[in-house]
Design a protein around this motif. Sequence first.
Motif, PDB file in Angstrom:
ATOM      1  N   UNK A   1       0.814  -1.212   0.000  1.00  0.00           N
ATOM      2  CA  UNK A   1       0.000   0.000   0.000  1.00  0.00           C
ATOM      3  C   UNK A   1       0.843   1.255   0.000  1.00  0.00           C
ATOM      4  N   UNK A   2       1.947   1.233   0.738  1.00  0.00           N
ATOM      5  CA  UNK A   2       2.847   2.378   0.795  1.00  0.00           C
ATOM      6  C   UNK A   2       3.453   2.654  -0.578  1.00  0.00           C
ATOM      7  N   UNK A   3       3.840   1.604  -1.280  1.00  0.00           N
ATOM      8  CA  UNK A   3       4.405   1.769  -2.618  1.00  0.00           C
ATOM      9  C   UNK A   3       3.361   2.313  -3.589  1.00  0.00           C
ATOM     10  N   UNK A   4       2.133   1.814  -3.476  1.00  0.00           N
ATOM     11  CA  UNK A   4       1.062   2.304  -4.337  1.00  0.00           C
ATOM     12  C   UNK A   4       0.791   3.778  -4.087  1.00  0.00           C
ATOM     13  N   UNK A   5       0.814   4.182  -2.811  1.00  0.00           N
ATOM     14  CA  UNK A   5       0.578   5.582  -2.484  1.00  0.00           C
ATOM     15  C   UNK A   5       1.658   6.475  -3.088  1.00  0.00           C
ATOM     16  N   UNK A   6       2.912   6.077  -2.943  1.00  0.00           N
ATOM     17  CA  UNK A   6       4.008   6.892  -3.484  1.00  0.00           C
ATOM     18  C   UNK A   6       3.902   7.001  -5.001  1.00  0.00           C
ATOM     19  N   UNK A   7       3.583   5.883  -5.649  1.00  0.00           N
ATOM     20  CA  UNK A   7       3.446   5.904  -7.110  1.00  0.00           C
ATOM     21  C   UNK A   7       2.257   6.765  -7.532  1.00  0.00           C
ATOM     22  N   UNK A   8       1.171   6.684  -6.765  1.00  0.00           N
ATOM     23  CA  UNK A   8      -0.020   7.467  -7.087  1.00  0.00           C
ATOM     24  C   UNK A   8       0.263   8.961  -6.976  1.00  0.00           C
ATOM     25  N   UNK A   9       0.989   9.352  -5.938  1.00  0.00           N
ATOM     26  CA  UNK A   9       1.328  10.767  -5.765  1.00  0.00           C
ATOM     27  C   UNK A   9       2.247  11.235  -6.888  1.00  0.00           C
ATOM     28  N   UNK A  10       3.192  10.392  -7.256  1.00  0.00           N
ATOM     29  CA  UNK A  10       4.095  10.752  -8.353  1.00  0.00           C
ATOM     30  C   UNK A  10       3.329  10.939  -9.649  1.00  0.00           C
ATOM     31  N   UNK A  11       2.365  10.054  -9.905  1.00  0.00           N
ATOM     32  CA  UNK A  11       1.554  10.152 -11.125  1.00  0.00           C
ATOM     33  C   UNK A  11       0.757  11.449 -11.160  1.00  0.00           C
ATOM     34  N   UNK A  12       0.265  11.869  -9.991  1.00  0.00           N
ATOM     35  CA  UNK A  12      -0.509  13.112  -9.936  1.00  0.00           C
ATOM     36  C   UNK A  12       0.315  14.299 -10.405  1.00  0.00           C
ATOM     37  N   UNK A  13       1.536  14.376  -9.939  1.00  0.00           N
ATOM     38  CA  UNK A  13       2.374  15.522 -10.275  1.00  0.00           C
ATOM     39  C   UNK A  13       2.926  15.431 -11.691  1.00  0.00           C
ATOM     40  N   UNK A  14       3.192  14.225 -12.167  1.00  0.00           N
ATOM     41  CA  UNK A  14       3.711  14.049 -13.527  1.00  0.00           C
ATOM     42  C   UNK A  14       2.651  14.383 -14.564  1.00  0.00           C
ATOM     43  N   UNK A  15       1.390  14.075 -14.237  1.00  0.00           N
ATOM     44  CA  UNK A  15       0.305  14.272 -15.199  1.00  0.00           C
ATOM     45  C   UNK A  15       0.034  15.740 -15.496  1.00  0.00           C
ATOM     46  N   UNK A  16       0.461  16.616 -14.609  1.00  0.00           N
ATOM     47  CA  UNK A  16       0.262  18.047 -14.831  1.00  0.00           C
ATOM     48  C   UNK A  16      -1.185  18.483 -14.825  1.00  0.00           C
ATOM     49  N   UNK A  17      -2.011  17.837 -13.998  1.00  0.00           N
ATOM     50  CA  UNK A  17      -3.423  18.188 -13.929  1.00  0.00           C
ATOM     51  C   UNK A  17      -3.624  19.362 -12.982  1.00  0.00           C
ATOM     52  N   UNK A  18      -4.861  19.837 -12.894  1.00  0.00           N
ATOM     53  CA  UNK A  18      -5.213  20.976 -12.055  1.00  0.00           C
ATOM     54  C   UNK A  18      -4.683  20.777 -10.637  1.00  0.00           C
ATOM     55  N   UNK A  19      -3.974  21.795 -10.098  1.00  0.00           N
ATOM     56  CA  UNK A  19      -3.423  21.672  -8.739  1.00  0.00           C
ATOM     57  C   UNK A  19      -4.468  21.342  -7.677  1.00  0.00           C
ATOM     58  N   UNK A  20      -5.677  21.842  -7.841  1.00  0.00           N
ATOM     59  CA  UNK A  20      -6.717  21.547  -6.860  1.00  0.00           C
ATOM     60  C   UNK A  20      -7.099  20.069  -6.891  1.00  0.00           C
ATOM     61  N   UNK A  21      -7.099  19.485  -8.074  1.00  0.00           N
ATOM     62  CA  UNK A  21      -7.382  18.050  -8.185  1.00  0.00           C
ATOM     63  C   UNK A  21      -6.257  17.249  -7.533  1.00  0.00           C
ATOM     64  N   UNK A  22      -5.033  17.720  -7.717  1.00  0.00           N
ATOM     65  CA  UNK A  22      -3.878  17.065  -7.091  1.00  0.00           C
ATOM     66  C   UNK A  22      -4.043  17.054  -5.575  1.00  0.00           C
ATOM     67  N   UNK A  23      -4.393  18.211  -5.018  1.00  0.00           N
ATOM     68  CA  UNK A  23      -4.547  18.335  -3.563  1.00  0.00           C
ATOM     69  C   UNK A  23      -5.652  17.412  -3.059  1.00  0.00           C
ATOM     70  N   UNK A  24      -6.775  17.390  -3.774  1.00  0.00           N
ATOM     71  CA  UNK A  24      -7.904  16.565  -3.351  1.00  0.00           C
ATOM     72  C   UNK A  24      -7.550  15.078  -3.342  1.00  0.00           C
ATOM     73  N   UNK A  25      -6.945  14.620  -4.434  1.00  0.00           N
ATOM     74  CA  UNK A  25      -6.630  13.202  -4.507  1.00  0.00           C
ATOM     75  C   UNK A  25      -5.485  12.818  -3.574  1.00  0.00           C
ATOM     76  N   UNK A  26      -4.569  13.752  -3.350  1.00  0.00           N
ATOM     77  CA  UNK A  26      -3.509  13.476  -2.373  1.00  0.00           C
ATOM     78  C   UNK A  26      -4.128  13.190  -1.007  1.00  0.00           C
ATOM     79  N   UNK A  27      -5.112  14.000  -0.618  1.00  0.00           N
ATOM     80  CA  UNK A  27      -5.786  13.788   0.663  1.00  0.00           C
ATOM     81  C   UNK A  27      -6.472  12.424   0.708  1.00  0.00           C
ATOM     82  N   UNK A  28      -7.130  12.059  -0.375  1.00  0.00           N
ATOM     83  CA  UNK A  28      -7.831  10.763  -0.419  1.00  0.00           C
ATOM     84  C   UNK A  28      -6.836   9.610  -0.349  1.00  0.00           C
ATOM     85  N   UNK A  29      -5.756   9.710  -1.125  1.00  0.00           N
ATOM     86  CA  UNK A  29      -4.718   8.670  -1.064  1.00  0.00           C
ATOM     87  C   UNK A  29      -4.175   8.537   0.357  1.00  0.00           C
ATOM     88  N   UNK A  30      -3.905   9.687   0.980  1.00  0.00           N
ATOM     89  CA  UNK A  30      -3.348   9.672   2.343  1.00  0.00           C
ATOM     90  C   UNK A  30      -4.311   9.012   3.328  1.00  0.00           C
TER      91      UNK A  30
END
Length: 209
Positions: free
Chosen positions: A154-183
Motif C-alpha cells: 500500500x505504501x508503494x502504491x501511495x508513493x506511485x499514485x502521488x508521483x503520477x498526480x504531479x507528472x500528469x500536470x493536472x489541475x493543482x486543486x485536483x492534485x490536492x484533493x486526490x492526495x488527501x484521499x490517497x493519504x
Amino acid sequence: MLLRRTRPDPELLSLFEESGRNVQRSTMLLRDLLSDYPERSTLARDILLCEQEGDRIVHDIHHRLAKRGSRRAHLDSVDVHALAGALDDIVDFAEEAADQLALYGVEAPMEQAEAMAAVLVKCADQVAHSLRGLRNGLDVGAQLVEIHRLENEGDKLQRAALADLFVAGIDPMIVIRWKDIFDTIESAIDACETVANVLEGMTLKRAMA
C-alpha cells in the motif's frame, strides 16, 4: 500478561470478531464506492453506518472490560484498549475517504485509489482472520506477516499514485484533493498494521507467560 490462568471471556472475543466483520464490510464498501463513483455514491451512507457501528462496538468492549475487571481479564486491558482503538481507526479512515469524495466534488474515480482500496480490503480480511485467532491461542503468525507485506504494498502504491498526480500536470486543486484521499486510504492500511503490531505484542506476552 496476555494469558493468565483465567477462562477466556466469550463475550469480549465475540465483540472483537464482530469488529473484524465490521472492518471487512466498511473496506469492501469503500472499494465498491471507489470503483463505480459517483454512480454508487449512496454506498457512502452505508460506510457511515459502519463507522457508527464501530463506535458502538468499541463502547461495548470498554464496558465489558470494566464490568469484568482487570484482575479477571483473559486479555491485558492495555492491549484490549489498543486493539479496539486501532480497529475503530480502520473504519473511521474508510468513512473519511468516502466522505472526501463528496466533500471534494470528485467526478470520477482514479485507478490508483481503487488499487489502494483493494489492498485495504485484503488487509481487512487478514485482520478479521487474526481476530478469530484470539479464540485459539493467537496462532496468527502468517496473517500478521501478510498484513505487514500488504502495508508495504500500500505504501508503494501511495508513493506511485502521488508521483503520477504531479507528472500528469493536472489541475493543482485536483492534485490536492486526490492526495488527501490517497493519504486517508493509506492511513486505513496503516491502522491495519497497528492491529497486527498489537497482536504481535500480545503473542510475545503469551509466549513469555
